[in-house]
Design a protein around this motif. Structure first.
Motif, PDB file in Angstrom:
ATOM      1  N   MET A   1       0.843  -1.203   0.000  1.00  0.00           N
ATOM      2  CA  MET A   1       0.000   0.000   0.000  1.00  0.00           C
ATOM      3  C   MET A   1       0.874   1.246   0.000  1.00  0.00           C
ATOM      4  SD  MET A   1      -2.836   1.162   2.823  1.00  0.00           S
ATOM      5  CE  MET A   1      -3.650   2.748   2.682  1.00  0.00           C
ATOM      6  N   LEU A   2       0.570   2.196  -0.872  1.00  0.00           N
ATOM      7  CA  LEU A   2       1.340   3.423  -0.945  1.00  0.00           C
ATOM      8  C   LEU A   2       0.748   4.471  -0.023  1.00  0.00           C
ATOM      9  CD1 LEU A   2       1.850   3.713  -4.801  1.00  0.00           C
ATOM     10  CD2 LEU A   2       3.390   2.699  -3.126  1.00  0.00           C
ATOM     11  N   ARG A   3       1.593   5.022   0.846  1.00  0.00           N
ATOM     12  CA  ARG A   3       1.179   6.135   1.690  1.00  0.00           C
ATOM     13  C   ARG A   3       1.808   7.401   1.123  1.00  0.00           C
ATOM     14  NH1 ARG A   3       3.104   3.967   7.381  1.00  0.00           N
ATOM     15  NH2 ARG A   3       4.711   3.091   6.019  1.00  0.00           N
ATOM     16  N   PRO A   4       1.031   8.312   0.548  1.00  0.00           N
ATOM     17  CA  PRO A   4       1.579   9.422  -0.207  1.00  0.00           C
ATOM     18  C   PRO A   4       2.420  10.404   0.589  1.00  0.00           C
ATOM     19  CG  PRO A   4      -0.700   9.053  -0.798  1.00  0.00           C
ATOM     20  CD  PRO A   4      -0.422   8.213   0.387  1.00  0.00           C
ATOM     21  N   ALA A   5       2.161  10.586   1.877  1.00  0.00           N
ATOM     22  CA  ALA A   5       2.946  11.556   2.631  1.00  0.00           C
ATOM     23  C   ALA A   5       2.918  11.190   4.093  1.00  0.00           C
ATOM     24  CB  ALA A   5       2.398  12.970   2.440  1.00  0.00           C
ATOM     25  N   ALA A   6       4.059  11.352   4.778  1.00  0.00           N
ATOM     26  CA  ALA A   6       4.128  11.096   6.204  1.00  0.00           C
ATOM     27  C   ALA A   6       3.444  12.214   6.970  1.00  0.00           C
ATOM     28  CB  ALA A   6       5.582  10.963   6.645  1.00  0.00           C
ATOM     29  N   THR A   7       3.680  13.437   6.545  1.00  0.00           N
ATOM     30  CA  THR A   7       3.092  14.621   7.174  1.00  0.00           C
ATOM     31  C   THR A   7       2.788  15.621   6.074  1.00  0.00           C
ATOM     32  OG1 THR A   7       5.265  15.638   7.475  1.00  0.00           O
ATOM     33  CG2 THR A   7       4.444  14.296   9.279  1.00  0.00           C
ATOM     34  N   PRO A   8       1.933  16.596   6.324  1.00  0.00           N
ATOM     35  CA  PRO A   8       1.721  17.640   5.325  1.00  0.00           C
ATOM     36  C   PRO A   8       3.014  18.422   5.088  1.00  0.00           C
ATOM     37  CG  PRO A   8       0.037  17.700   7.038  1.00  0.00           C
ATOM     38  CD  PRO A   8       1.120  16.779   7.524  1.00  0.00           C
ATOM     39  N   PRO A   9       3.145  19.063   3.926  1.00  0.00           N
ATOM     40  CA  PRO A   9       4.282  19.941   3.705  1.00  0.00           C
ATOM     41  C   PRO A   9       4.346  21.020   4.778  1.00  0.00           C
ATOM     42  CG  PRO A   9       3.170  19.501   1.651  1.00  0.00           C
ATOM     43  CD  PRO A   9       2.312  18.938   2.739  1.00  0.00           C
ATOM     44  N   PRO A  10       5.510  21.601   5.004  1.00  0.00           N
ATOM     45  CA  PRO A  10       5.676  22.542   6.116  1.00  0.00           C
ATOM     46  C   PRO A  10       4.799  23.775   5.954  1.00  0.00           C
ATOM     47  CG  PRO A  10       7.547  22.672   4.629  1.00  0.00           C
ATOM     48  CD  PRO A  10       6.726  21.487   4.196  1.00  0.00           C
ATOM     49  N   PRO A  11       4.451  24.405   7.064  1.00  0.00           N
ATOM     50  CA  PRO A  11       3.538  25.542   6.998  1.00  0.00           C
ATOM     51  C   PRO A  11       4.016  26.664   6.084  1.00  0.00           C
ATOM     52  CG  PRO A  11       3.817  24.804   9.262  1.00  0.00           C
ATOM     53  CD  PRO A  11       4.807  24.040   8.447  1.00  0.00           C
ATOM     54  N   SER A  12       5.308  26.946   6.091  1.00  0.00           N
ATOM     55  CA  SER A  12       5.797  28.068   5.289  1.00  0.00           C
ATOM     56  C   SER A  12       5.596  27.816   3.802  1.00  0.00           C
ATOM     57  CB  SER A  12       7.266  28.348   5.592  1.00  0.00           C
ATOM     58  OG  SER A  12       8.033  27.170   5.443  1.00  0.00           O
ATOM     59  N   PHE A  13       5.839  26.582   3.342  1.00  0.00           N
ATOM     60  CA  PHE A  13       5.620  26.312   1.930  1.00  0.00           C
ATOM     61  C   PHE A  13       4.136  26.194   1.617  1.00  0.00           C
ATOM     62  CE2 PHE A  13       5.124  23.589  -1.799  1.00  0.00           C
ATOM     63  CZ  PHE A  13       5.820  24.363  -2.713  1.00  0.00           C
ATOM     64  N   ALA A  14       3.360  25.628   2.532  1.00  0.00           N
ATOM     65  CA  ALA A  14       1.918  25.527   2.307  1.00  0.00           C
ATOM     66  C   ALA A  14       1.302  26.901   2.088  1.00  0.00           C
ATOM     67  CB  ALA A  14       1.256  24.833   3.498  1.00  0.00           C
ATOM     68  N   ARG A  15       1.781  27.898   2.827  1.00  0.00           N
ATOM     69  CA  ARG A  15       1.265  29.254   2.638  1.00  0.00           C
ATOM     70  C   ARG A  15       1.647  29.808   1.273  1.00  0.00           C
ATOM     71  NH1 ARG A  15       2.771  29.645   8.178  1.00  0.00           N
ATOM     72  NH2 ARG A  15       4.802  30.486   7.589  1.00  0.00           N
ATOM     73  N   ARG A  16       2.756  29.356   0.743  1.00  0.00           N
ATOM     74  CA  ARG A  16       3.220  29.846  -0.559  1.00  0.00           C
ATOM     75  C   ARG A  16       2.431  29.222  -1.715  1.00  0.00           C
ATOM     76  NH1 ARG A  16       8.070  32.050  -1.362  1.00  0.00           N
ATOM     77  NH2 ARG A  16       8.943  31.128   0.532  1.00  0.00           N
ATOM     78  N   ALA A  17       1.850  28.048  -1.491  1.00  0.00           N
ATOM     79  CA  ALA A  17       1.233  27.273  -2.565  1.00  0.00           C
ATOM     80  C   ALA A  17      -0.174  27.781  -2.860  1.00  0.00           C
ATOM     81  CB  ALA A  17       1.211  25.797  -2.191  1.00  0.00           C
ATOM     82  N   THR A  18      -0.248  28.925  -3.477  1.00  0.00           N
ATOM     83  CA  THR A  18      -1.522  29.561  -3.804  1.00  0.00           C
ATOM     84  C   THR A  18      -1.910  29.275  -5.256  1.00  0.00           C
ATOM     85  OG1 THR A  18      -0.435  31.580  -4.534  1.00  0.00           O
ATOM     86  CG2 THR A  18      -0.996  31.428  -2.186  1.00  0.00           C
ATOM     87  N   LEU A  19      -3.143  29.586  -5.586  1.00  0.00           N
ATOM     88  CA  LEU A  19      -3.598  29.441  -6.969  1.00  0.00           C
ATOM     89  C   LEU A  19      -2.822  30.375  -7.891  1.00  0.00           C
ATOM     90  CD1 LEU A  19      -5.539  28.248  -9.045  1.00  0.00           C
ATOM     91  CD2 LEU A  19      -7.196  30.009  -8.407  1.00  0.00           C
ATOM     92  N   ALA A  20      -2.531  31.588  -7.435  1.00  0.00           N
ATOM     93  CA  ALA A  20      -1.777  32.536  -8.263  1.00  0.00           C
ATOM     94  C   ALA A  20      -0.406  31.983  -8.610  1.00  0.00           C
ATOM     95  CB  ALA A  20      -1.649  33.873  -7.534  1.00  0.00           C
ATOM     96  N   ARG A  21       0.272  31.363  -7.634  1.00  0.00           N
ATOM     97  CA  ARG A  21       1.568  30.735  -7.905  1.00  0.00           C
ATOM     98  C   ARG A  21       1.413  29.620  -8.932  1.00  0.00           C
ATOM     99  NH1 ARG A  21       3.110  25.859  -5.987  1.00  0.00           N
ATOM    100  NH2 ARG A  21       5.339  25.319  -6.172  1.00  0.00           N
ATOM    101  N   SER A  22       0.393  28.792  -8.775  1.00  0.00           N
ATOM    102  CA  SER A  22       0.182  27.681  -9.701  1.00  0.00           C
ATOM    103  C   SER A  22      -0.025  28.176 -11.129  1.00  0.00           C
ATOM    104  CB  SER A  22      -1.023  26.855  -9.255  1.00  0.00           C
ATOM    105  OG  SER A  22      -0.809  26.283  -7.987  1.00  0.00           O
ATOM    106  N   LEU A  23      -0.844  29.179 -11.290  1.00  0.00           N
ATOM    107  CA  LEU A  23      -1.116  29.703 -12.627  1.00  0.00           C
ATOM    108  C   LEU A  23       0.135  30.315 -13.249  1.00  0.00           C
ATOM    109  CD1 LEU A  23      -4.612  31.329 -12.001  1.00  0.00           C
ATOM    110  CD2 LEU A  23      -4.119  29.186 -13.207  1.00  0.00           C
ATOM    111  N   ARG A  24       0.926  30.992 -12.425  1.00  0.00           N
ATOM    112  CA  ARG A  24       2.158  31.595 -12.932  1.00  0.00           C
ATOM    113  C   ARG A  24       3.137  30.529 -13.418  1.00  0.00           C
ATOM    114  NH1 ARG A  24       3.566  33.599  -8.601  1.00  0.00           N
ATOM    115  NH2 ARG A  24       5.301  32.259  -7.991  1.00  0.00           N
ATOM    116  N   ALA A 208       3.694   8.746 -11.159  1.00  0.00           N
ATOM    117  CA  ALA A 208       3.594   9.260  -9.795  1.00  0.00           C
ATOM    118  C   ALA A 208       3.743   8.116  -8.801  1.00  0.00           C
ATOM    119  CB  ALA A 208       2.262   9.976  -9.606  1.00  0.00           C
ATOM    120  N   ALA A 209       3.139   6.979  -9.106  1.00  0.00           N
ATOM    121  CA  ALA A 209       3.228   5.826  -8.205  1.00  0.00           C
ATOM    122  C   ALA A 209       4.659   5.377  -7.987  1.00  0.00           C
ATOM    123  CB  ALA A 209       2.392   4.668  -8.758  1.00  0.00           C
ATOM    124  N   ASP A 210       5.534   5.572  -8.981  1.00  0.00           N
ATOM    125  CA  ASP A 210       6.938   5.183  -8.836  1.00  0.00           C
ATOM    126  C   ASP A 210       7.615   5.981  -7.723  1.00  0.00           C
ATOM    127  OD1 ASP A 210       6.572   3.488 -11.009  1.00  0.00           O
ATOM    128  OD2 ASP A 210       7.323   4.969 -12.450  1.00  0.00           O
TER     129      ASP A 210
END
Length: 264
Positions: A1-24, A208-210
């Motif tokens: 069974m694949l467990r995608p993440a042990a913990t969420p990404p760190p708070p500082s990067f999570a705050r950076r991961a906005t829709l505007a960043r994604s579109l850019r 991605a599964a790899d």
């Protein structure tokens, strides 16, 4: 069974991961061939931010004095960004043409293969690879090499383009959905030249599964900090948890691990 993440990404990067960043970032892909400085410059800045965020959340410090080994560093855009943050930046690049692709001399660059890194064990604080794994024949050997040369407590940041995502075929897409060789032949007929990224030679299908499976394998030797879609806003990170869907919609997967000390 694949467990995608042990913990969420760190708070500082999570705050950076906005829709505007994604579109850019996603919008910059159309300039990869016509304006590489615009494309790679933006990716380099984002990569340096990502690494700095993970490092800061683990250590409380910025990248000043941190040794960063970049596997597949290319012509120097990444050097500018990491150096601006105070890191000691060391790029490894197998292709000398890539080192000079931007018409610049990259001081300290090492010519070598990511699958046999010319560094001793436990040599660097951070080892990063951005959009390189899909260009080597054995990306998980490269991932193992990156972990080998990273010191205990250090970070490995492994980011790559997923084959069945919209950018998997690079400049030959979206025809790669009909097969990499078909897409390459079509590109040659249409443009009168071979694509820069030639299927089976310099472009390989990676799922991605790899990456998630590799993260599971290294758990005895490294703590898995996060696995998430790099170019998505944080509210879409759940996509990496869904088989099949993640292969189509996770355009780029990031796996971040911290190497364990020998005692565990």
């Amino acid at each position: 069974m694949l467990r995608p993440a042990a913990t969420p990404p760190p708070p500082s990067f999570a705050r950076r991961a906005t829709l505007a960043r994604s579109l850019r970032l996603l919008g910059s892909f159309r300039f990869e061939q016509t304006d590489p400085a615009r494309f790679y410059g933006g990716i380099a800045a984002d990569t340096a931010d990502l690494v700095a965020d993970f490092h800061r959340d683990r250590t409380g410090r910025d990248l000043s004095g941190v040794t960063v080994l970049d596997v597949g560093g290319g012509p120097g855009y990444f050097a500018d960004e990491f150096s601006a943050r105070g890191a000691r930046y060391l790029p490894v690049e197998p292709d000398p043409a890539e080192m000079h692709a931007a018409g610049r001399v990259l001081t300290g660059a090492v010519r070598g293969s990511g699958m046999a890194l010319p560094f001793r064990d436990d040599a660097v604080d951070v080892c990063v690879s951005s959009n390189v794994a899909e260009h080597v024949s054995d990306p998980w050997l490269m991932a193992e090499e990156m972990l080998r040369v990273t010191r205990p407590g250090g970070l490995v940041v492994f980011s790559y383009t997923v084959w069945l995502g919209p950018f998997g075929g690079h400049e030959t897409g979206p025809w790669h959905y009909l097969g990499g060789e078909f897409a390459a032949r079509r590109y040659r007929r249409r443009h009168g030249r071979e694509p820069k990224n030639r299927f089976g030679v310099s472009l390989f299908p990676v799922r991605a599964a790899d990456g998630l499976r590799w993260a599971e394998r290294v758990r005895p030797r490294a703590r898995v900090l996060a696995a998430f879609p790099r170019y998505h806003p944080r509210w879409a990170w759940w996509l990496v948890r869904i088989p099949v869907i993640r292969e189509l919609l996770v355009s780029n997967l990031v796996v971040v691990v911290a190497k364990r000390h020998p005692a565990g």
